[in-house]
Design a protein around this motif. Structure first.
Motif: not given
Length: 124
Positions: A8, A27, A89-90, A92-94
């Protein structure tokens, strides 16, 4: 296999002119088998400016600092595709930070990590 590109984030180490090292969590994304990083703060970032001046760099792998080379990416198509990799990669979360990372200032700092063949497999 757990490689640098699977993480991550990685710790990127940059050597100062006085010999000290400083680490920064960044990242990392993969595109066509290569790893890419960006400066979240664009060209204002001290680590990014040091890298442009030719500072030694390393990633933290398996508890050790392993030398790597960072090269600036000038190809707008690669930069665009790296932005897509950050979103995938990121996103959805951030979502907010990803939009920042894909903004023009940060996107202009896209760098490809090379010589990763020297990096050992990382523990999970």
């Amino acid at each position: 296999m757990n490689t640098v590109m699977d993480r991550a984030e990685i710790v990127l180490w940059v050597r100062h002119e006085d010999g000290r090292w400083s680490g920064r969590a960044v990242w990392v994304v993969a595109l066509d088998g290569d790893a890419y990083v960006r400066s979240a703060f664009g060209r204002r970032s001290a680590w990014y400016r040091r890298v442009l001046r030719g500072a030694e760099t390393a990633v933290e792998a398996g508890g050790a600092r392993v030398p790597v080379v960072l090269g600036a990416v000038a190809d707008p198509e690669v930069v665009r595709r790296v932005s897509g990799a950050y979103r995938a990669k990121y996103g959805l979360s951030w979502p907010g930070p990803v939009e920042s990372m894909n903004g023009p200032g940060a996107a202009a700092t896209t760098m490809r990590l090379t010589d990763l063949g020297q990096v050992p497999e990382l523990s999970a």
